[in-house]
Design an enzyme around this catalytic site. Structure first.
Site, mmCIF file in Angstrom:
data_model
loop_
_atom_site.group_PDB
_atom_site.id
_atom_site.type_symbol
_atom_site.label_atom_id
_atom_site.label_comp_id
_atom_site.label_asym_id
_atom_site.label_seq_id
_atom_site.Cartn_x
_atom_site.Cartn_y
_atom_site.Cartn_z
ATOM 1 N N GLU A 95 -19.477 36.164 -32.536
ATOM 2 C CA GLU A 95 -19.675 34.778 -32.941
ATOM 3 C C GLU A 95 -18.590 33.885 -32.360
ATOM 4 O O GLU A 95 -17.462 34.321 -32.166
ATOM 5 C CB GLU A 95 -19.566 34.687 -34.462
ATOM 6 C CG GLU A 95 -20.589 35.542 -35.145
ATOM 7 C CD GLU A 95 -20.328 35.706 -36.625
ATOM 8 O OE1 GLU A 95 -21.033 36.496 -37.255
ATOM 9 O OE2 GLU A 95 -19.418 35.063 -37.145
ATOM 10 N N CYS A 108 -13.373 28.314 -31.730
ATOM 11 C CA CYS A 108 -12.897 29.569 -32.300
ATOM 12 C C CYS A 108 -13.654 30.705 -31.607
ATOM 13 O O CYS A 108 -14.885 30.723 -31.632
ATOM 14 C CB CYS A 108 -13.206 29.544 -33.798
ATOM 15 S SG CYS A 108 -12.774 31.050 -34.669
ATOM 16 N N CYS A 115 -13.881 44.803 -35.730
ATOM 17 C CA CYS A 115 -12.414 44.883 -35.755
ATOM 18 C C CYS A 115 -12.036 46.180 -36.457
ATOM 19 O O CYS A 115 -12.666 46.564 -37.443
ATOM 20 C CB CYS A 115 -11.814 43.691 -36.504
ATOM 21 S SG CYS A 115 -10.001 43.733 -36.581
ATOM 22 N N CYS A 119 -8.983 44.878 -42.905
ATOM 23 C CA CYS A 119 -8.535 44.030 -44.020
ATOM 24 C C CYS A 119 -9.699 43.892 -45.018
ATOM 25 O O CYS A 119 -10.806 43.510 -44.626
ATOM 26 C CB CYS A 119 -8.096 42.663 -43.507
ATOM 27 S SG CYS A 119 -6.863 42.790 -42.185
ATOM 28 N N CYS A 122 -12.125 40.748 -45.423
ATOM 29 C CA CYS A 122 -12.681 40.185 -44.194
ATOM 30 C C CYS A 122 -13.967 40.905 -43.813
ATOM 31 O O CYS A 122 -13.993 42.132 -43.723
ATOM 32 C CB CYS A 122 -11.653 40.317 -43.084
ATOM 33 S SG CYS A 122 -12.305 40.006 -41.436
ATOM 34 N N CYS A 349 -16.831 33.862 -38.878
ATOM 35 C CA CYS A 349 -17.011 35.062 -38.128
ATOM 36 C C CYS A 349 -17.257 36.275 -39.003
ATOM 37 O O CYS A 349 -16.551 36.508 -39.957
ATOM 38 C CB CYS A 349 -15.819 35.199 -37.259
ATOM 39 S SG CYS A 349 -15.629 33.712 -36.325
HETATM 40 N N1 SAH Z 1 -7.631 39.376 -36.459
HETATM 41 C C1 SAH Z 1 -6.873 38.199 -36.354
HETATM 42 C C2 SAH Z 1 -7.681 36.994 -35.936
HETATM 43 C C3 SAH Z 1 -9.053 36.851 -36.518
HETATM 44 S S1 SAH Z 1 -9.080 36.551 -38.222
HETATM 45 C C4 SAH Z 1 -6.125 37.931 -37.652
HETATM 46 O O1 SAH Z 1 -6.401 38.599 -38.638
HETATM 47 O O2 SAH Z 1 -5.250 37.081 -37.631
HETATM 48 C C5 SAH Z 1 -8.721 34.830 -38.356
HETATM 49 C C6 SAH Z 1 -8.159 34.443 -39.688
HETATM 50 O O3 SAH Z 1 -9.176 34.486 -40.700
HETATM 51 C C7 SAH Z 1 -7.056 35.381 -40.157
HETATM 52 O O4 SAH Z 1 -5.971 34.645 -40.646
HETATM 53 C C8 SAH Z 1 -7.765 36.147 -41.250
HETATM 54 O O5 SAH Z 1 -6.859 36.714 -42.145
HETATM 55 C C9 SAH Z 1 -8.631 35.084 -41.857
HETATM 56 N N2 SAH Z 1 -9.687 35.580 -42.743
HETATM 57 C C10 SAH Z 1 -10.461 36.670 -42.595
HETATM 58 N N3 SAH Z 1 -11.340 36.780 -43.616
HETATM 59 C C11 SAH Z 1 -11.118 35.733 -44.445
HETATM 60 C C12 SAH Z 1 -11.698 35.284 -45.678
HETATM 61 N N4 SAH Z 1 -12.677 35.955 -46.257
HETATM 62 N N5 SAH Z 1 -11.221 34.171 -46.220
HETATM 63 C C13 SAH Z 1 -10.218 33.496 -45.638
HETATM 64 N N6 SAH Z 1 -9.627 33.846 -44.484
HETATM 65 C C14 SAH Z 1 -10.063 34.962 -43.883
HETATM 66 FE FE1 SF4 Z 2 -9.509 42.219 -38.250
HETATM 67 FE FE2 SF4 Z 2 -10.465 40.610 -40.120
HETATM 68 FE FE3 SF4 Z 2 -8.085 41.789 -40.487
HETATM 69 FE FE4 SF4 Z 2 -8.342 39.835 -38.633
HETATM 70 S S1 SF4 Z 2 -8.599 39.627 -40.854
HETATM 71 S S2 SF4 Z 2 -7.314 41.815 -38.389
HETATM 72 S S3 SF4 Z 2 -10.453 40.227 -37.927
HETATM 73 S S4 SF4 Z 2 -10.065 42.829 -40.314
#
Ligand code: SAH
Ligand code: SF4
Length: 375
Positions: A95, A108, A115, A119, A122, A349
Site C-alpha cells: 500500500e 507514504c 514485515c 509489533c 500493527c 498500511c
Molecule cells: N516499520 C517502521 C515503519 C513503518 S510503521 C516503523 O515501525 O517505524 C510506521 C509507523 O506506524 C510506526 O511508527 C509504527 O509504529 C506506527 N504504527 C503501526 N501500527 C500502528 C497503529 N495501529 N496505530 C498507530 N501507529 C501505528
Molecule cells: Fe513492522 Fe509494523 Fe513494527 Fe513497523 S510497526 S516494524 S511495520 S510490525
C-alpha cells in the site's frame, strides 16, 4: 514470491547507459527513457515520441517493465487523502498513501510486503514478512503518486501541491531491514532528473523500529534524510512487549544511535509514540520519556493508536493524551499529536491488504494499522 524484473529505477544513470548499450542502442537513449519516467512519470512507449518506434518498444520492454498493478484505490478527506493498493508481479500486495495538504504533498510508501518485526499493535506485523521490495518497486509508488497529481492538474502551472514534496517510509515494512533497496530508493528520490525525481533528501523520512546496527550504518552514509524512531515506550519492560526487537536492542542503545545520527546529520530525530490506553500512556512514562529526551535534538510525534474493532488495545482517553503531551512539554521537549489522516479509509498500511486477501490475523490484533504521518 520471486524477484521483480529489472527496472531502470534499480540502476544508476551510468548503469542504465550500459544496459541500453548492451541492448545495442545508443547510450543517450537511457537519458531519454529516464526523463520520461522521472520527469513525465510515464513508462508507456506511446508517449515517447522522441524515440524511434522500434527502439521504444524494445527499450521499455527491457527497462521499464510494469511493476505495480492497481488493485484498489480509496479516497477520503474530499480526495485530499488517497490510499493505493498495489499488486506486485508475484501477487504480493503493498500500500501507499498520498496526502495533500495546502502547502505540500506527502507520500507514504511501503518498503516490504509485510514485515517481520511482529509489533503486536500493527496489522502489517501480524502477517509476517512476505518479501523485500526492490528499489524500483519502492520508487514506482511515488512515480504513481506523481502521475496521479499530474492528472489532477492537466497542463496547469506547477503549484506547491502539484508534485510530491515529502516522502515517508511509513507504509508496510521495516525500511532498515531492507537496507540496500531503501538506500537505492532514497538515492532515486533525491537524485536530480534524469537520474531520479529530484526531491530534497531533507524531505525524506526513514522510520525505523530501532535496528541499531542499521541506524549506525545509515549515519555513515552522510545523507540528510530525517530519521524517525518508533519508540512507543521509554522503558524496556513495556517496549519489549510492544516492539519485540527491543529484546535485542534496548531503549538506551536505540536512543544512543539516534543521537549519533542527529549529531552527524544535524537533523532533528522524530520519536514516534503510539498512545495505547493503559498500556503506555501513564503519566510516569511521559515523565520518563521527557527525561530521556530532554536536551537532545528531538521532536515527539504522538500517534493516537488507530482504534480498531476487535483489538484488545485502543487509543488513550483525550484527557490522558493531553496530560501526556503536557508532561513531555514540561521537560522542554517538542511534542505534537499526529493528525490521523485517512482513518475512514482504514487508516493505512496493512488494513487494506488484509481486506482484499480476506486474511485473518487474529481477533485481538486484526485491525491495528499504521497511522499516517503528518508533520
Ligand atoms: N516499520 C517502521 C515503519 C513503518 S510503521 C516503523 O515501525 O517505524 C510506521 C509507523 O506506524 C510506526 O511508527 C509504527 O509504529 C506506527 N504504527 C503501526 N501500527 C500502528 C497503529 N495501529 N496505530 C498507530 N501507529 C501505528
Ligand atoms: Fe513492522 Fe509494523 Fe513494527 Fe513497523 S510497526 S516494524 S511495520 S510490525
Amino acid at each position: 514470491m520471486s524477484r521483480p524484473p529489472r527496472h531502470l529505477a534499480d540502476l544508476e544513470l551510468a548503469e542504465r547507459r550500459e544496459a541500453v548499450a548492451a541492448l545495442g542502442e545508443r547510450a543517450f537513449r537511457a537519458d531519454q527513457l529516464s526523463r520520461h519516467y522521472f520527469a513525465r512519470y510515464t513508462d508507456s512507449p506511446d508517449d515517447m515520441t522522441d524515440l524511434p518506434v522500434g527502439v521504444r518498444t524494445a527499450l521499455t520492454g527491457e527497462l521499464l517493465p510494469r511493476l505495480l498493478t492497481s488493485e484498489r484505490e480509496q479516497a477520503c478527506d474530499n480526495g485530499a487523502t488517497r490510499k493505493m493498493l498495489w499488486r506486485l508481479h508475484d501477487g504480493a500486495l503493498v500500500e501507499s498513501v498520498l496526502m495533500k495538504y495546502p502547502d505540500r504533498v506527502t507520500m507514504c510508501v511501503s518498503s516490504q510486503a509485510g514485515c517481520g518485526m511482529g509489533c503486536p499493535f500493527c496489522a502489517t506485523g501480524q502477517a509476517g514478512l512476505t518479501r523485500n521490495l526492490s528499489t524500483a518497486e519502492i520508487v514506482a509508488q511515488v512515480v504513481a503518486g506523481e502521475r496521479a497529481l499530474a492528472a489532477d492538474n492537466p497542463g496547469g502551472a506547477p503549484t506547491s501541491t502539484s508534485r510530491v514534496s515529502n516522502i515517508v517510509f511509513m507504509g508496510m515494512g521495516e525500511p532498515l531491514a531492507n537496507y540496500k533497496s531503501v538506500l537505492g530508493a532514497v538515492r532515486r528520490f533525491s537524485d536530480p532528473v534524469p537520474s531520479g525525481l529530484g526531491i530534497s533528501q531533507r524531505s525524506l523520512t526513514v522510520s525505523t523500529v530501532g535496528l541499531v546496527p542499521a541506524i549506525r550504518r545509515l549515519t555513515e552514509e552522510k545523507l540528510t534524510v530525517r530519521l524517525a524512531v518508533s519508540l512507543h515506550a521509554p522503558d524496556d519492560e513495556a517496549r519489549d512487549e510492544l516492539v519485540p526487537v527491543n529484546r535485542r536492542w534496548k531503549v538506551a542503545e536505540v536512543l544512543d544511535a539516534a543521537w549519533d545520527y542527529a549529531a552527524a546529520t544535524g537533523r532533528r530525530i522524530s520519536i514516534e509514540y503510539a498512545l495505547i490506553r493503559d498500556v503506555n500512556d501513564q503519566g510516569w512514562r511521559a515523565d520518563l520519556l521527557g527525561r530521556l529526551l530532554a536536551g537532545h535534538l528531538v521532536h515527539v510525534n504522538l500517534i493516537p493508536l488507530n482504534p480498531t474493532p476487535g483489538s484488545k488495545w485502543t487509543a488513550s482517553r483525550p484527557g490522558v493524551q493531553e496530560e501526556f503531551v503536557r508532561r513531555i512539554a514540561d521537560h522542554g521537549v517538542a511534542v505534537t499529536v499526529r493528525d490521523t489522516r485517512g482513518r475512514e479509509i482504514d487508516g493505512a498500511c496493512g488494513q487494506l491488504a488484509a481486506t482484499v486477501t480476506g486474511r485473518s490475523v487474529g481477533p485481538a490484533r486484526r485491525e491495528g494499522t499504521h497511522l499516517l504521518p503528518l508533520a
